[in-house]
Write a protein that holds these residues in place. Sequence first.
Motif, PDB file in Angstrom:
ATOM      1  N   THR B   3      53.652  23.843  63.110  1.00 36.81           N
ATOM      2  CA  THR B   3      53.282  22.567  62.520  1.00 36.81           C
ATOM      3  C   THR B   3      51.843  22.281  62.876  1.00 36.81           C
ATOM      4  O   THR B   3      51.337  22.756  63.875  1.00 36.81           O
ATOM      5  N   GLN B   4      51.192  21.431  62.063  1.00 44.04           N
ATOM      6  CA  GLN B   4      49.795  21.110  62.304  1.00 44.04           C
ATOM      7  C   GLN B   4      49.617  20.289  63.569  1.00 44.04           C
ATOM      8  O   GLN B   4      50.353  19.349  63.820  1.00 44.04           O
ATOM      9  N   VAL B   5      48.682  20.684  64.423  1.00 43.69           N
ATOM     10  CA  VAL B   5      48.345  19.900  65.613  1.00 43.69           C
ATOM     11  C   VAL B   5      46.849  19.642  65.621  1.00 43.69           C
ATOM     12  O   VAL B   5      46.094  20.310  64.913  1.00 43.69           O
ATOM     13  N   THR B   6      46.416  18.685  66.408  1.00 42.09           N
ATOM     14  CA  THR B   6      45.006  18.321  66.452  1.00 42.09           C
ATOM     15  C   THR B   6      44.426  18.663  67.810  1.00 42.09           C
ATOM     16  O   THR B   6      45.076  18.466  68.833  1.00 42.09           O
ATOM     17  N   ASN B   7      43.217  19.181  67.759  1.00 42.28           N
ATOM     18  CA  ASN B   7      42.504  19.460  68.996  1.00 42.28           C
ATOM     19  C   ASN B   7      41.191  18.727  68.863  1.00 42.28           C
ATOM     20  O   ASN B   7      40.348  19.087  68.051  1.00 42.28           O
ATOM     21  N   TYR B   8      41.047  17.624  69.637  1.00 41.10           N
ATOM     22  CA  TYR B   8      39.819  16.839  69.511  1.00 41.10           C
ATOM     23  C   TYR B   8      38.642  17.654  70.024  1.00 41.10           C
ATOM     24  O   TYR B   8      38.613  18.054  71.184  1.00 41.10           O
ATOM     25  N   GLN B   9      37.708  17.907  69.092  1.00 43.84           N
ATOM     26  CA  GLN B   9      36.540  18.698  69.468  1.00 43.84           C
ATOM     27  C   GLN B   9      35.287  17.843  69.436  1.00 43.84           C
ATOM     28  O   GLN B   9      35.208  16.865  68.670  1.00 43.84           O
ATOM     29  N   CYS B  10      34.347  18.255  70.221  1.00 39.42           N
ATOM     30  CA  CYS B  10      33.096  17.498  70.328  1.00 39.42           C
ATOM     31  C   CYS B  10      32.353  17.563  68.990  1.00 39.42           C
ATOM     32  O   CYS B  10      32.106  18.656  68.455  1.00 39.42           O
ATOM     33  N   PRO B  11      31.983  16.417  68.423  1.00 37.01           N
ATOM     34  CA  PRO B  11      31.233  16.423  67.142  1.00 37.01           C
ATOM     35  C   PRO B  11      29.884  17.102  67.275  1.00 37.01           C
ATOM     36  O   PRO B  11      29.327  17.573  66.304  1.00 37.01           O
ATOM     37  N   THR B  12      29.385  17.199  68.493  1.00 39.27           N
ATOM     38  CA  THR B  12      28.060  17.802  68.707  1.00 39.27           C
ATOM     39  C   THR B  12      28.154  19.330  68.799  1.00 39.27           C
ATOM     40  O   THR B  12      27.452  20.053  68.103  1.00 39.27           O
ATOM     41  N   CYS B  13      29.077  19.840  69.674  1.00 37.08           N
ATOM     42  CA  CYS B  13      29.096  21.284  69.927  1.00 37.08           C
ATOM     43  C   CYS B  13      30.449  21.941  69.647  1.00 37.08           C
ATOM     44  O   CYS B  13      30.615  23.117  69.898  1.00 37.08           O
ATOM     45  N   THR B  14      31.431  21.155  69.217  1.00 31.66           N
ATOM     46  CA  THR B  14      32.816  21.607  68.939  1.00 31.66           C
ATOM     47  C   THR B  14      33.572  22.048  70.188  1.00 31.66           C
ATOM     48  O   THR B  14      34.621  22.665  70.111  1.00 31.66           O
ATOM     49  N   GLY B  15      33.038  21.732  71.334  1.00 29.27           N
ATOM     50  CA  GLY B  15      33.786  22.005  72.575  1.00 29.27           C
ATOM     51  C   GLY B  15      34.962  21.038  72.701  1.00 29.27           C
ATOM     52  O   GLY B  15      34.975  19.989  72.056  1.00 29.27           O
ATOM     53  N   PRO B  16      35.959  21.381  73.531  1.00 31.85           N
ATOM     54  CA  PRO B  16      37.130  20.488  73.668  1.00 31.85           C
ATOM     55  C   PRO B  16      36.761  19.185  74.390  1.00 31.85           C
ATOM     56  O   PRO B  16      35.952  19.201  75.315  1.00 31.85           O
ATOM     57  N   LEU B  17      37.370  18.097  73.931  1.00 32.97           N
ATOM     58  CA  LEU B  17      37.144  16.785  74.553  1.00 32.97           C
ATOM     59  C   LEU B  17      38.348  16.415  75.418  1.00 32.97           C
ATOM     60  O   LEU B  17      39.479  16.748  75.077  1.00 32.97           O
ATOM     61  N   HIS B  18      38.053  15.737  76.493  1.00 36.17           N
ATOM     62  CA  HIS B  18      39.166  15.165  77.266  1.00 36.17           C
ATOM     63  C   HIS B  18      38.829  13.731  77.644  1.00 36.17           C
ATOM     64  O   HIS B  18      37.663  13.371  77.775  1.00 36.17           O
ATOM     65  N   PHE B  19      39.897  12.922  77.855  1.00 32.14           N
ATOM     66  CA  PHE B  19      39.684  11.507  78.173  1.00 32.14           C
ATOM     67  C   PHE B  19      39.345  11.379  79.647  1.00 32.14           C
ATOM     68  O   PHE B  19      40.083  11.859  80.508  1.00 32.14           O
ATOM     69  N   ASP B  20      38.205  10.748  79.913  1.00 34.72           N
ATOM     70  CA  ASP B  20      37.777  10.560  81.299  1.00 34.72           C
ATOM     71  C   ASP B  20      38.234   9.177  81.763  1.00 34.72           C
ATOM     72  O   ASP B  20      37.771   8.153  81.231  1.00 34.72           O
ATOM     73  N   SER B  21      39.152   9.174  82.751  1.00 37.40           N
ATOM     74  CA  SER B  21      39.763   7.904  83.180  1.00 37.40           C
ATOM     75  C   SER B  21      38.751   6.968  83.819  1.00 37.40           C
ATOM     76  O   SER B  21      38.878   5.758  83.746  1.00 37.40           O
ATOM     77  N   GLU B  22      37.716   7.553  84.439  1.00 32.13           N
ATOM     78  CA  GLU B  22      36.749   6.710  85.134  1.00 32.13           C
ATOM     79  C   GLU B  22      35.868   5.919  84.172  1.00 32.13           C
ATOM     80  O   GLU B  22      35.677   4.716  84.322  1.00 32.13           O
ATOM     81  N   SER B  23      35.366   6.649  83.143  1.00 35.35           N
ATOM     82  CA  SER B  23      34.458   5.992  82.206  1.00 35.35           C
ATOM     83  C   SER B  23      35.197   5.392  81.021  1.00 35.35           C
ATOM     84  O   SER B  23      34.663   4.561  80.293  1.00 35.35           O
ATOM     85  N   GLY B  24      36.437   5.827  80.807  1.00 35.67           N
ATOM     86  CA  GLY B  24      37.194   5.347  79.650  1.00 35.67           C
ATOM     87  C   GLY B  24      36.671   5.928  78.353  1.00 35.67           C
ATOM     88  O   GLY B  24      36.874   5.352  77.283  1.00 35.67           O
ATOM     89  N   ARG B  25      35.973   7.073  78.425  1.00 31.76           N
ATOM     90  CA  ARG B  25      35.414   7.715  77.228  1.00 31.76           C
ATOM     91  C   ARG B  25      35.918   9.152  77.128  1.00 31.76           C
ATOM     92  O   ARG B  25      36.384   9.724  78.111  1.00 31.76           O
ATOM     93  N   LEU B  26      35.790   9.702  75.930  1.00 32.11           N
ATOM     94  CA  LEU B  26      36.132  11.114  75.727  1.00 32.11           C
ATOM     95  C   LEU B  26      34.892  11.941  76.029  1.00 32.11           C
ATOM     96  O   LEU B  26      33.819  11.696  75.454  1.00 32.11           O
ATOM     97  N   VAL B  27      35.032  12.892  76.903  1.00 29.60           N
ATOM     98  CA  VAL B  27      33.873  13.650  77.391  1.00 29.60           C
ATOM     99  C   VAL B  27      34.034  15.117  76.985  1.00 29.60           C
ATOM    100  O   VAL B  27      35.134  15.688  77.073  1.00 29.60           O
ATOM    101  N   CYS B  28      32.927  15.724  76.561  1.00 31.30           N
ATOM    102  CA  CYS B  28      32.941  17.143  76.186  1.00 31.30           C
ATOM    103  C   CYS B  28      32.793  17.986  77.458  1.00 31.30           C
ATOM    104  O   CYS B  28      31.911  17.736  78.275  1.00 31.30           O
ATOM    105  N   ASP B  29      33.683  18.976  77.587  1.00 31.81           N
ATOM    106  CA  ASP B  29      33.648  19.831  78.786  1.00 31.81           C
ATOM    107  C   ASP B  29      32.413  20.733  78.810  1.00 31.81           C
ATOM    108  O   ASP B  29      32.026  21.232  79.863  1.00 31.81           O
ATOM    109  N   TYR B  30      31.817  20.957  77.619  1.00 35.42           N
ATOM    110  CA  TYR B  30      30.716  21.927  77.532  1.00 35.42           C
ATOM    111  C   TYR B  30      29.333  21.272  77.540  1.00 35.42           C
ATOM    112  O   TYR B  30      28.510  21.561  78.399  1.00 35.42           O
ATOM    113  N   CYS B  31      29.103  20.358  76.564  1.00 31.88           N
ATOM    114  CA  CYS B  31      27.749  19.793  76.471  1.00 31.88           C
ATOM    115  C   CYS B  31      27.619  18.466  77.210  1.00 31.88           C
ATOM    116  O   CYS B  31      26.528  17.938  77.360  1.00 31.88           O
TER     117      CYS B  31
END
Lengths: 281, 389
Positions: B3-31
């Motif tokens: 089935t279709q799943v979503t992988n939130y990727q960074c709009p800048t570099c397409t690296g994977p994003l994860h939610f950062d609990s401290e800042s409350g933002r989605l952060v790219c692991d790469y850029c």
Amino acid sequence: MKDRMKKYSSWSLLLAGFLCILGLSLAAHPVPVRASSMADQYVWDTAGIMSGSEVAELEARAKEIADTYQCATYIVTVEDFQDYDLSGVYNAATSIYKTMGFGYGSGKDGEMLMLSMRDRDFAIIAYGDYGNACFTDYGKEKLDEVYLDNFRNNDWFGGFSDYLTQSEKYLRMASEGTFFDVDTDPEKIAADRMLIFVGVLAISAVISLIVCIILYRKMRLVENGNADYYAVEGSFRLNGRNERFLHRTTTRTKIERKQRSGGGGGTSVGSGGFSGHSGKF
Amino acid sequence: MATQVTNYQCPTCTGPLHFDSESGRLVCDYCGSSFTPEEIEKYYSKKDEKAAEAFQKEEAKADQEKPEEEPVPEDPVVLGDTGEQADPWDASDISSDWGAESEGMRAYSCPSCGAELLCDETTAATSCPYCGNPTIIPGQFAGTLKPDYIIPFKYDQKQAESTLKNFYRGKFLLPGAFTKESHIREIKGIYVPFWLFDGSAAGEATFRATRVRSYRRGDYEITETDHFQVYRSGSLDFEKLPADGATKMPDGHMDAIEPFNYQEMKPFSTAYLPGYLADKYDVTAKENIPRIERRVKKTALAKMEQTVNGFASCTYERDNLRIHQGKVSYALLPVWMLTTRWGGKNYLFAMNGQTGKIVGDLPVSMAKLVGLFFGLTAVLTTVLSFFMM
């Protein structure tokens, strides 16, 4: 008239007994150590319940006690106290003590245990300032515990022997500056201390158990079973309330009066200068 | 099955994003770029629209060019390129059906590496075991299954681990070796599905109460005890009372990590999920009603009992409380689940991912417990004896 005659003959018997024993004593001891009065004989077994050797042994011990502690301890057995005083065994004992001139020294200090064999009555009395001080009410009650069990089993020698031993203990304590009483009884003090210790131990164990339970509970998951946090503040509305009386229960508890022995101790001295009590064995 | 799943990727570099609990933002692991959940949601909704449009166009084109398919006979398996037909592999024992085990399982394709992900049917967010990228299964939250609210994580994994270590501190009865020897076997940040119940409890309750009077008459102490039946009726409103909707989560742990601060609750968005696990509910709101009723009744009765004043004792007799059910909301609430192993036994802890409250059973050293009891008893006995004897 008959009673009076009987009373007269009993006193004669007591005096005759005294003279007889005095005669024997003089024969055995040509030079008496102390004044030869009736007070110097400590064991008067007019009921004849003990053997001669038993009487002699008790007499020797009682004499030694009197000489050592300057306070006499008498043993008297009679057939029936009513031969001496009709009003009661206690009065009969005090009457004998006075009439016979019992007591040590000028203060007539001493103690006397008398058994009346007919109805198994006994009386224990003390006289004189020092005698009353040495043999407190509490002390005399404790003496009862020592000899009554023997007397109930008709062990006369054993009972009197225990009486002398316990009396000597009181006199020894007095000679060391402490009168045997409710506050100074070494056994009672030890028992009280043991009781306090057991109480303290129990309290400590309960406190320790509570501490252990608190610490143990800290190690366990505490489930949250209510909804206090989510109750809307001020939303609780009491719409109805009623209190209906159902019935009444009443309990009555008798207030225990403090017993004399458990109180401040000391000696209750009567108007005649005697203290003591009487009872059955 | 995939089935279709979503992988939130960074709009800048397409690296994977994860939610950062401290800042409350989605952060790219790469850029290192970061985005608010709203920005990512907006970006992905546009992207999805374009993709759907393109997909429809492609499908229409393909339908026009598609030749009629001829049935292809099933060939036996061919080995190598020898051209010879080898003996077919005996695959008769291999079952294409996973049987009972396949019930409750779902397979998805990882959008990053294409690997097939096997998950529980309730899994809504996970990470690919091959490439490690956070993966969202939006279908789990579609339509009526969409949560109303979410409380984002405020504690990250490191903070969860240090909170657990702090939890061990000051626990006298904890075996000395436990802190050193126990290792965290598993730590999972999970958005747990919770039902939040609004409603009220109303009705009546009766209590037995006594009033005692003592006085002295002569040599007797007289104690009169008047017995009363106390009646109270009233109501109490409650709001957002939580009950977890996941069978996997132990109810005791989930109740004990409460409360959550609803001031920080946000409208649901899948953008908060990357980097954490998430489940959809498998216990319905209706199934949770008895649990909720128990808690509400207890609180309402306690409130009523508090109004019984002027008595020496008060004991509950009976009640007739009814729960008026109001709105039920569906929310994902942040929970860290930590498992440690010591002495051949697993110890499970749950931590409120928003407040840091941690709960769980710890092992107890019996030697310390017995030693404490006797030691304390000895010390207290000595001290008390000193004052009393």
